[in-house]
Design an enzyme around this catalytic site. Structure first.
Site, PDB file in Angstrom:
ATOM      1  N   THR A  31      32.530  25.281  42.909  1.00 22.13           N
ATOM      2  CA  THR A  31      33.285  26.396  42.531  1.00 22.13           C
ATOM      3  C   THR A  31      34.151  27.013  44.059  1.00 22.13           C
ATOM      4  OG1 THR A  31      33.310  28.944  42.516  1.00 22.13           O
ATOM      5  CG2 THR A  31      31.029  27.995  42.904  1.00 22.13           C
TER       6      THR A  31
ATOM      7  N   MET B 187      40.834  34.962  45.126  1.00 17.29           N
ATOM      8  CA  MET B 187      39.919  34.862  44.428  1.00 17.29           C
ATOM      9  C   MET B 187      38.713  35.309  44.851  1.00 17.29           C
ATOM     10  SD  MET B 187      40.905  31.874  41.729  1.00 17.29           S
ATOM     11  CE  MET B 187      42.339  32.138  40.574  1.00 17.29           C
ATOM     12  N   GLY B 188      37.582  35.369  43.887  1.00 16.93           N
ATOM     13  CA  GLY B 188      36.091  35.738  44.360  1.00 16.93           C
ATOM     14  C   GLY B 188      35.826  36.928  43.231  1.00 16.93           C
ATOM     15  N   ARG B 189      35.110  36.279  42.249  1.00 16.79           N
ATOM     16  CA  ARG B 189      34.892  37.336  41.267  1.00 16.79           C
ATOM     17  C   ARG B 189      33.571  38.227  41.327  1.00 16.79           C
ATOM     18  NH1 ARG B 189      35.345  37.409  35.847  1.00 16.79           N
ATOM     19  NH2 ARG B 189      36.803  35.735  35.734  1.00 16.79           N
TER      20      ARG B 189
ATOM     21  N   GLU C 195      39.521  39.676  44.403  1.00 16.96           N
ATOM     22  CA  GLU C 195      39.921  40.149  43.137  1.00 16.96           C
ATOM     23  C   GLU C 195      38.794  41.075  42.601  1.00 16.96           C
ATOM     24  OE1 GLU C 195      40.290  36.678  40.443  1.00 16.96           O
ATOM     25  OE2 GLU C 195      38.359  35.812  41.165  1.00 16.96           O
TER      26      GLU C 195
ATOM     27  N   VAL D  89      47.008  29.316  42.908  1.00 19.27           N
ATOM     28  CA  VAL D  89      47.499  28.692  44.073  1.00 19.27           C
ATOM     29  C   VAL D  89      46.087  27.989  44.857  1.00 19.27           C
ATOM     30  CG1 VAL D  89      48.656  28.618  46.486  1.00 19.27           C
ATOM     31  CG2 VAL D  89      49.757  29.665  44.415  1.00 19.27           C
ATOM     32  N   GLN D  90      45.180  28.937  45.056  1.00 14.60           N
ATOM     33  CA  GLN D  90      43.927  28.918  45.807  1.00 14.60           C
ATOM     34  C   GLN D  90      43.154  27.487  44.979  1.00 14.60           C
ATOM     35  OE1 GLN D  90      42.310  32.619  46.883  1.00 14.60           O
ATOM     36  NE2 GLN D  90      43.460  32.776  45.160  1.00 14.60           N
ATOM     37  N   ARG D  91      43.370  27.368  43.811  1.00 14.73           N
ATOM     38  CA  ARG D  91      42.527  26.210  43.210  1.00 14.73           C
ATOM     39  C   ARG D  91      43.216  24.766  43.104  1.00 14.73           C
ATOM     40  NH1 ARG D  91      39.929  29.281  38.346  1.00 14.73           N
ATOM     41  NH2 ARG D  91      41.180  27.656  37.176  1.00 14.73           N
TER      42      ARG D  91
ATOM     43  N   ASP E 184      34.899  29.645  44.668  1.00 19.47           N
ATOM     44  CA  ASP E 184      34.231  31.092  45.121  1.00 19.47           C
ATOM     45  C   ASP E 184      32.965  30.741  45.938  1.00 19.47           C
ATOM     46  OD1 ASP E 184      36.051  32.091  43.451  1.00 19.47           O
ATOM     47  OD2 ASP E 184      34.676  32.919  42.100  1.00 19.47           O
TER      48      ASP E 184
HETATM   49  O1  F6P Z   1      35.436  30.993  39.246  1.00 22.63           O
HETATM   50  C1  F6P Z   1      36.236  30.552  39.802  1.00 22.63           C
HETATM   51  C2  F6P Z   1      37.582  31.552  39.706  1.00 22.63           C
HETATM   52  O2  F6P Z   1      38.711  30.863  40.335  1.00 22.63           O
HETATM   53  C3  F6P Z   1      37.241  32.944  39.823  1.00 22.63           C
HETATM   54  O3  F6P Z   1      37.584  33.194  41.212  1.00 22.63           O
HETATM   55  C4  F6P Z   1      38.156  33.476  39.024  1.00 22.63           C
HETATM   56  O4  F6P Z   1      38.243  34.753  38.741  1.00 22.63           O
HETATM   57  C5  F6P Z   1      38.464  32.642  37.861  1.00 22.63           C
HETATM   58  O5  F6P Z   1      37.821  31.358  38.318  1.00 22.63           O
HETATM   59  C6  F6P Z   1      39.700  32.442  37.198  1.00 22.63           C
HETATM   60  O6  F6P Z   1      39.675  31.792  35.861  1.00 22.63           O
HETATM   61  P1  F6P Z   1      40.650  31.113  35.060  1.00 22.63           P
HETATM   62  O7  F6P Z   1      41.319  29.926  35.719  1.00 22.63           O
HETATM   63  O8  F6P Z   1      40.102  30.760  33.838  1.00 22.63           O
HETATM   64  O9  F6P Z   1      41.830  32.380  35.016  1.00 22.63           O
END
Ligand code: F6P
Length: 357
Positions: free
Chosen positions: A139, A183-185, A236, A288-290, A141
């Site tokens: 993750t 991000m950061g749930r 977030e 963008v962070q992913r 996160d």
């Molecule tokens: O769990 C990782 C994460 O990047 C969270 O930080 C974020 O809330 C969520 O995934 C977003 O998910 P999705 O790509 O389904 O919108």
């Protein structure tokens, strides 16, 4: 024990293993896949199939053979060559039987799911159903317990830090407050790391509900001391002390019941400008962070996790997750890793606070 019998095979006995990537994608997933397949073929003579789109591919028995050839040239590539989804087999009637059927049809001895709390949560429950599983933590996160770091996190931090650097120069040129949403749930790891690295003046994280008056007072104090601009980094999932998580998408949830987040920076932009009188702008970094190329650290960690996971599966050490502890790769029970999310280290936040306005 229902369904597939627990099958323990000795080290160096050939086996067939299924791999899947579930949940939000993450830079470094392909390094893990490559690590599992290369070590598994070279050392143990295993065969591998990769299920498409996480648990969805297992349920549909949609998979591809993974070989040395098909995993060549993927180390530096972001995303996942297998695809991903947020699918929960336990939310589907007969879902667990479908998992067993797919494993039987493909003659699989074990599964290696690569995922976060949700994907590995399914894995943990499948262990109770007698399925042979070794998990790999993923993750951006970095909020999975049991491991010091998850791969993908360092890449996300670097992307966010680069963005903050860029926002600094435009904030300074226009005498603005810029609010950057990362991000950061559940946890503020990305916010804290990128905020410290990027020299943020305020960092807001889910672990510490914030007081808007205090945020504005800090910004005002800083501007009275000379600077004419400020950078606020907000996770977030950060919440005001007297309010709920702010989301532009309220009501939308995924298969694991998570609310779709995003948008707190929009509210902060309005509130900070109204209260301080300083012109404010917000930027939501979002996915963008992913995306994109994993940094070297995540390629190395992903590779180490992949190699360690196939070793664990080859020894029949199921129900475990590979993890980083200090500089060592270890195995921890999935139950332990999934008990609680790993929240931000308070000492790290105190270090960040030294530089707040
Ligand atoms: O769990 C990782 C994460 O990047 C969270 O930080 C974020 O809330 C969520 O995934 C977003 O998910 P999705 O790509 O389904 O919108």
């Amino acid at each position: 024990m229902a369904g597939a019998a627990r099958f323990r095979f000795a080290v160096r006995t050939m086996a067939r293993i299924g791999i899947l990537t579930g949940g939000g994608d993450c830079p470094g997933l392909n390094a893990v896949i490559r690590g599992i397949v290369r070590k598994g073929i070279r050392e143990y003579g295993h065969e591998f199939v990769g299920f498409r789109y996480g648990w969805a591919g297992v349920l549909a028995n949609e998979a591809v053979e993974l070989t040395n050839e098909s995993t060549r040239g993927i180390l530096h590539r972001g995303g996942t060559i297998l695809g991903s989804s947020r699918t929960n087999p336990f939310k589907i009637d007969g879902g667990v039987d479908q998992v067993r059927d797919a494993m039987q049809a493909r003659e699989l001895d074990a599964l290696i799911p690569i995922g976060g709390e949700d994907t590995l949560g399914v894995a943990r429950r499948l262990v109770d159903e007698g399925v042979n599983v070794v998990g790999v933590p993923k993750t951006i996160d970095n909020d999975l317990a049991g491991t010091d770091f998850t791969f993908g996190f360092q890449t996300a931090v670097q992307i966010a830090t680069d963005a903050i650097d860029r926002l600094h120069t435009t904030a300074e040129s226009h005498n603005r407050v810029i609010i950057v949403e990362v991000m950061g749930r559940h946890a503020g790891w990305i916010a804290a790391y990128s905020g410290i690295a990027g020299g943020a003046d305020v960092i807001l994280v889910p672990e510490r509900p914030f007081d808007l008056d205090d945020v504005c007072a800090r910004i005002q104090r800083r501007h009275e001391g000379g600077p004419t601009f400020s950078i606020v980094v907000v996770a977030e999932g950060a919440t005001p002390k007297d309010g709920d998580v702010v989301s532009e998408f309220s009501g939308t949830t995924d298969a694991f019941g998570h609310v779709r987040l995003g948008g707190i920076a929009v509210e902060l932009e309005k509130a900070i400008e109204a209260r301080t009188g300083y012109e404010s702008r917000m930027t939501i970094l979002g996915h963008v962070q992913r995306g994109g190329t994993p940094v070297a650290y995540d390629r190395v960690l992903g590779t180490r996790f992949g190699v360690a996971a196939v070793d664990a599966a080859s020894e029949g050490d199921y129900g475990k997750m590979v993890a980083l502890r200090g500089t060592e790769i270890v195995r921890v029970p999935l139950t332990e890793a999934l008990a609680e999310p790993k929240l931000l280290d308070p000492k790290l936040f105190e270090t960040a606070e030294v530089f707040f306005g």
